[in-house]
Every structure is written in C-alpha cells, then in structure tokens.
Design a protein around this motif. Structure first.
Motif, mmCIF file in Angstrom:
data_model
loop_
_atom_site.group_PDB
_atom_site.id
_atom_site.type_symbol
_atom_site.label_atom_id
_atom_site.label_comp_id
_atom_site.label_asym_id
_atom_site.label_seq_id
_atom_site.Cartn_x
_atom_site.Cartn_y
_atom_site.Cartn_z
ATOM 1 N N UNK A 126 0.862 -1.195 0.000
ATOM 2 C CA UNK A 126 0.000 0.000 0.000
ATOM 3 C C UNK A 126 0.885 1.226 0.000
ATOM 4 N N UNK A 127 0.620 2.151 -0.866
ATOM 5 C CA UNK A 127 1.331 3.427 -0.882
ATOM 6 C C UNK A 127 0.283 4.518 -0.952
ATOM 7 N N UNK A 128 0.405 5.511 -0.099
ATOM 8 C CA UNK A 128 -0.507 6.657 -0.156
ATOM 9 C C UNK A 128 0.310 7.932 -0.013
ATOM 10 N N UNK A 144 3.471 7.418 2.444
ATOM 11 C CA UNK A 144 3.643 6.357 3.434
ATOM 12 C C UNK A 144 3.514 5.036 2.685
ATOM 13 N N UNK A 145 4.342 4.079 3.058
ATOM 14 C CA UNK A 145 4.400 2.804 2.351
ATOM 15 C C UNK A 145 4.269 1.677 3.369
ATOM 16 N N UNK A 146 3.359 0.752 3.108
ATOM 17 C CA UNK A 146 3.273 -0.462 3.906
ATOM 18 C C UNK A 146 3.565 -1.631 2.973
#
Lengths: 264, 264, 264, 264
Positions: free
Chosen positions: B33-35, B55-57
């Motif tokens: 996930x990247x936002x 932010x990167x998960x």
C-alpha cells in the motif's frame, strides 16, 4: 570481453545505511518500522517446514533513498513548468514519480570536501561552497550525465542519532551557490550523506530547501540522500561505477535504494 | 580500462515489476500500500516551495524480492543446522537476515525453459524438470557462484492478477528434482518470475515448498522471486551481468529489490 | 423506566486524548500515523459523488488505551500462571488478548490525588502512595468490580509533548505500594492519565514496571492509560458511570479506546 | 438514583465484529493487519518481567466503524454546502472529521426488516424499501436525535467472507427511497450490518452510493457500518440504549468503534 570479465578484480562497496527501527530520519516522513509477523514455529507444515516473514512501514524518503522530480514544487510547478495538480492523485504522481527514474549505471565522481579542509568530517552547519567543490574536483572532469557525490564525512555519525539528524546543531551541505555550481555541470544525479542534501544551519531545521528547488524543480536532476560514503571516502577513490536503482514504487515521490560503487 | 568504458554500448534491463496497490502478491504477506501523505499545496513555505511525500506499507516478500536464508526453517533449523530460535527476536534475525546478503554483481545465466518447449509462456501448473534445465542450458556453462534464473515466461501475465497468482490453476516452476539439479551447480542465487520459485499444481496453493527447503535450508542459496524477465527472454540473451542489491533491512527475512541485467 | 430516561439530564464526558501524528506516546510502540489516501476529487463518479478515506498505522498501546492481561508476563507466566508461550503466535494471543476484555459499563471512582496535595497537577516524578489514595478516597466506597481512576492532573500537559512523556523528568504515578492498595480492593480495571500507569522517577524511563506486574500478572486487573481526566477532575465529580469498550482486535495485547464518563 | 443503579440488571451487548487479518472489508480501504512486534521473552528485564505489543495497520472504514460527514462529497461539496477543498489537507479534515463526532449515548431503535419478511437473513441484493421500514417500525416511535439501525441479518454471514462482502451477489440494504424515509425522521445516526449501508445489486459493486449522499451530504447524519446485530435481532429487543464512541482520530473520515447496546 564479457562484462563480468571486465569487472574481475573490482570491488563492490555498499553505499546504503542499514534500515532499522530508530535509525535517524526526517520527522517529516513516516518512521521506519519492521516487525516479524510470523516466526519459525508459528505455523509448521506437516513436512516440518516453517516460514518467517515481516511487515514493513516506511516512507519514500527514509534510509538511503532517491528523490523523484515529483518530490518538490515551486509556486505549484514541477520541473519543466508542469503544474503539480495535473499529475497528482490518490495513485501518486502519473509523471515524474520515482518509477520514472531510469536506473543509473554509470560514471560517478566523488567530491571530498572534508578532505579539502583536512578533516574526516565537516563541522555541523558548515556550508559547502563552489570553491570547496572546485578544490575537491581538482583535475577530475565532471561530464554531463555523470553522478556527482559530495563527501562531508557525515555518514560517520550515523550511530549518534541526534547529532546525525542535526536538529540542534545543523548539518553540513551545499548552499544555493554550490547547488548552482553542480547544476551547471549537468549531472544526472547528485547526492550526499545527510538526511537532506542541503546546508542546514544550527537550529534552523528544514525551513527552506534551496538545493532541492535548484536540482529537482529548476534542473531536473535527482538527489540521493543518507548515503554511507565513509568507506569510499577513506579509500581515496574519486571516480567509479555507480549503480543506483531505487525501488520502482509507482507514483511515489522517492524510494529507498541500496546504491553500489564498483571500484576497479 | 575504466569500468564505465567497459560498459559503454551495453544495455541495462530493469528486471523488477512495478510496485503498486493491488499488484499480485502472496496472501501470506502484508498487502502493498502506498498513499501520498502530503501533496503539493498542503504546506507551502513562504518562498513558494512545497514538498510531497508518501507512506508505504509492505512485506519483505512483496514485489520483486530476495529471500534471505532466515526465511525458511526445517524442523526448527536454518541453513547450516542453526536453530532458528537462537537468532530470532523482536529485532528480526541476528544472522542470515537480508542485511547479511552481500550485494551480487556478477555473471548470470538464464535458462529459458519456455523456449525449450517452443512457447512464450509455460502452462499454469507445469513442473520444470532437470531435463528441461539441461536442454535450456545447452552449451552454457554454469559456474559456482553464478546467478541462475529459470525462464517460464510467467511475468507476461503480471497484469492479469488472479492468473498470475495462480490460486486456481497453479503456476509453472521447478519441482524438487529441478531444485537439486540447480543446487548441485552451486550458484549463489537462483530466481524466477513467479511469486514463489516453486512448481504449484492447480488448486494446491503453497502447501509445501520443497524448492525453498532445498535452496535456503539445505544449500544456503538465496532465491529471487517475481522477476520481470519477459524482455530479457525475448532478447535472446542468455548470459549477462546481474546486479542484485535488496534493501538492507536489518533482521528481515527478505526485501524488495530492483535487479538489473547489464547486457554487452 | 427506560435507560435513556434514566440518563436524561446526565452529561457525557469524553475521556480520550485526540489521536494525531506526533502526539505523546511510548517509544516502545509504533508511532501513530494517519494519512488521507483518497481525497475528494481524486475519483469522481459519473453522478458527481466522491469519497475520501485514510490509512492508519498505530500500536495497541497508543493514545488512550486498555492493556490486556496478555500484555505483561513475569518469569514467562501470564495471569493465573498461564505460560505465555502456550497462547502466543503469529495470530496474537489466543487467550487474555484485548478481544477477551468484556466491555465495562459500570461504576467508576475517581481518586484525585492532585487535590489531596492542593495542586492541579502533581510534580513530575511524584510517587503516589497508599496514604494519598486513602485520603483521596475519603468516604468514597470502592467496591469489587468497580473501575478506579487515579487523578494526577497530568493530562493537562498533553500539548507539551516532551514533558508529558517524561523522558527527562519522569511522571507521577502509583508505586508498588499504591498498586497493592488498589489491587486489594479488587477493582475490575484501574487507570490514569500518563502513558504508563506507573511512577517514573526522573531520568529512569520504563526500566521496571511494578504496577503492571501487580495489576496484570498478579491480580488480573486491566489498566487504562493516557486518559484525559482534566475536565472530570475540575468538575468535582468522584463517582460516575464509566463506559470502557476498547476495539476488539483479536489477539492484541491492548487496544485504543474512547472512554466515556456519564455523570448524573 | 445513581446511574449504575439504574443500569443494574441490564445487559450489555457488544455490537462490533472482531477485527482480524482477512476479515471481510471493502477493497477501497487499507486491509487490516495486526502483528505482534515484541513477544514475551524477547526482552526480559532483570526482574523477570517482559512485555508484548503489536503493530496495527488499518483504515478508518474497516471493521465496525462510523462514517464522518467528511467521508463523502457531492459536486465537491460536503454537508451544508461546505467546499471539501477548504477543509482538506495532509492533516485530514479540519472540519466534519470523525473527531468532531460527539459520542452518542442515547435511545436507539432497531428496525428488523428481516423479521418483516419472516426470515433470519434477507437475500443478497435485496433492496429495503420505505414500506419495509414502516412495517418494521410498527408502533415504535422514531424521535429526532435517535439512532436508527436497520436489521438485515447480514452479520450472520461474517464468517463466510466472500458472501459477506457481496462482490458477486450483492448485499441487502436501503435504497434511495428508504434513505429518504430515514432522513425525514431526523435521526442523529443510522446504521446496519453490511460493509456499506447501501443496497448493492448483484455484480454491481459500489458504483454509486445514494444512501451515503442522502445521509452524509444532504442530511448531516452519520452512518455506522459492519455492525454485529445478530444477537440483538434474536433477542427481540427493538429499543435500547446505544453507546457509540468511535476513536477520536483527528481529521479522519471515519474510525473504528465498538458500539454497545445496553438493554433494560
């Protein structure tokens, strides 16, 4: 001759800082966090096998990383006068994101400004000048399309977290004049050892970032930050092959990378 | 001759799949996930400048990535008979983590098994055999310490998510016999295009992972997965310089990487 | 009489601190982070509608939260002598996790120790004693199964982050003797305003946590932390209805909560 | 009479679904993930104590949650004609975010539409009509400021993930007409058991969300989703005290909640 033959006898230096919880980073970005999710023994298959894995939270500008051109705008405009609003959405940037950065494999020049001043590490808050860069370059030619790294020795402070981040005393780095000197040589990428490739005076924080503006917005030159250059500086090598291949995160404004120096 | 001279005229192929939300990955790992966190215009400095970030998960085994030796254990033991429990904690693995993987810059051999069968892409659920590998290698020598990639053409299906993951119909890949054939040649690393470098039969999922056991636990050979090899397969090149430098995430069982093929 | 009739004229006080990036929290837990993922205008449906949403990263002990019994062990044992290893896996805790905490709706007694000392806020590093609690309780009866909160006034410092966290000067809270005094009254839950419901002396950090051991491991009493009690303390109310319903995160050692005080 | 006396003999029902990895949720939101970060034994203090904790990744609209008014816009406008762009930034929403939702403690009416049709669970894709609501309400008065829940029985399918999400066959819920019927009664909040409080026809997905528009944008009424109402429906109780206190995440468009029904 095959390429691996050409590389025989060469040495590979890892220019990335290790990524771990608590490492120095900018407070503007999500703190790095890694946790094991499954450990060995949690789920054992009938055949006795078991796998461990992790969850990772990070930002694109955390650890050693490359800034994409989309990272900074001036008066709403990205490099080339492109309005940021045109290319920016929930999916990130449709243009000038880090996935648009073509991996760099080429000549790199290291300008050791610390050595110019006869020190291993420049003082906190020192502003690197065009004259410093001239003297560091000496006879070394800088060609259009090269990578150019500015050595400050700051990566030696990695383990002393607060000093490295420089919130109190600042960090050494190029000022606007040095940035213009660099940009005039038309490198493809520039970089250094500090969290931001900028001169940060004591107590000033990242209030303005002129080098980012000059490089990313005005010149279309990417920036590598938080590099581990200490070993390279100590080696005396000033010209080498650099591999720079940030993760291809679609639409991101930057991404972590493990840059390699290949030294003949 | 300088290294960049030696590379003049060479071509660099990016062997990583682009990382984006919704891309195919194993359900065993945290979904990527990247936002964007800040967008241009959110915080404009007095000088008109603005920065965007994200932010990167992710997981360590998401997108194109390298498996560390710590990833898999058998009967509680890692490679070399090391008890997993001895090196495993909240800080990850103190030994055999991905940060212990020395970046690879060296010769790589591509075994195009799809071509052996006269197809661009092997069928879902096809098990690659030692004979396939022999025929794909032909006159190509495999030397100890090389990287060896097995081409199935599967990376062509990247955009057709469910088929790529193969939950229903399986994926092509080496079985245990092919893994032993590979391990016997003592490469430093092996890899392929699928999420797991394994033969997965239709409807079977990742119930057992014999190739992981043979490579990681029994032989100390790292695995690269989810590579984008299509262009390389099409190029006909079977021998090249591979750069493999996964992110140095301390203690992790794997890490994303953007591998590069440098072709003379 | 219907319950809502009974509550007519009552006042509801929100006892949770607002959750935002940068709020004070323990460095032992993942830093809270919220970022908008989609914003209005990113994806507009043909009918003109648009939705915004976010991604949240947090820990179970971040912001106002409840500690599950699984949070702390002593010599490897949880409450009731249960070996932690028996109930702990990649899925969290199969027993004594926060999902096993039955929502509390019942009588709560507030012991205002700051008032005992005639101050709005106790000094940093002050240890709350059994005598303090006795005097704060006065005529107030504490019954088995009640919730008991200890007022220090510390929540008034929420906006002054470093002081609130107390890394330098410590925080006020119960010592081991006060914890035993509380446990002897057999409340279902105890709580307070600081990050850890403990007396932390100046410069000592969270080296040992005797109150956690006494409450969670020895007595099976849950703890609420980082509560916003200032308004309640100022109101003079010492007996009220408390609603305490932490998120039912399966297997977690704690979870955020928005506790409510309902005051007649 | 004290409030806890008034509640004596009452029953508290937990209306939240348990939050765990893999639970049904909308693909539009970040997948829920919880991993233990430290486990008991990882770090044992000299006194034999040890703490375990976790990292949590989630969205604001994951699990049982409340939609803030900021969640949906129409033609760029939020409730009351407020332009979304005016209140939206990297910090979330400065107005109409979930932190602005005053905790609800008051009368709630449950309209059991499944019972109207003589079933435990309405069929997938069934559209709840004004007539259904009229019949479900019967003699029950709905007052301005009440909470109103619509029972479909859908929460019984929670464990059958794909059916619950309804990607293939849809889910039962109010259509636009039912939404207008509800809004006309001026409740403070409405809610139900499905991921989206909407009628979703088979194979249609969440293409348009008229109920969200009518409630959030046109009427200023919050929505609770993914509630666990099965036990409440079975109990026959149609009027009770509801506690609804979503986490106070500053600027978020929604937040998880553990709603409680207190039944006389």
């Amino acid at each position: 001759m095959s390429l691996w033959k050409a590389l025989e006898g060469s040495r590979v230096l890892d220019l990335a800082q290790p990524m771990r919880k608590g490492m120095p980073q900018s407070p503007n970005h999500p703190p790095f966090r890694m946790a094991l999710e499954r450990r060995h023994g949690d789920l054992v298959r009938p055949d006795g096998g078991s796998a461990a894995n992790e969850i990772i939270v990070t930002g694109g500008h955390v650890g050693t990383h490359v800034d994409a051109l989309a990272h900074v705008s001036q008066e709403g405009l990205l490099y080339g006068g492109r309005p940021a609003a045109e290319v920016m959405s929930h999916a990130g940037f449709s243009d000038m994101g880090i996935d648009g950065f073509e991996p760099f494999v080429g000549r790199c020049v290291l300008l050791d400004v610390a050595a110019v001043h006869g020190v291993a590490t420049l003082p906190a808050g020192y502003e690197v000048t065009p004259d410093d860069l001239e003297r560091a370059a000496g006879e070394l030619e800088i060609r259009a399309g090269d990578a150019v790294l500015v050595g400050t020795g700051w990566s030696r402070l990695w383990e002393s977290g607060d000093d490295f981040a420089g919130q109190r005393n600042g960090v050494p780095g190029p000022g606007a004049d040095a940035a213009r000197w660099l940009a005039a040589r038309r490198p493809r990428v520039v970089g250094g050892e500090t969290i931001a490739f900028e001169h940060i005076a004591a107590g000033r924080g990242h209030a303005t970032l002129p080098v980012h503006r000059i490089m990313l917005v005005e010149s279309g030159i990417n920036i590598v930050e938080t590099m581990r250059l200490a070993e390279l500086l100590d080696s005396g090598v000033r010209e080498f092959l650099l591999v720079l291949n940030p993760l291809p995160i679609v639409g991101a404004t930057g991404a972590p990378v493990r840059p390699l120096a290949v030294i003949a």
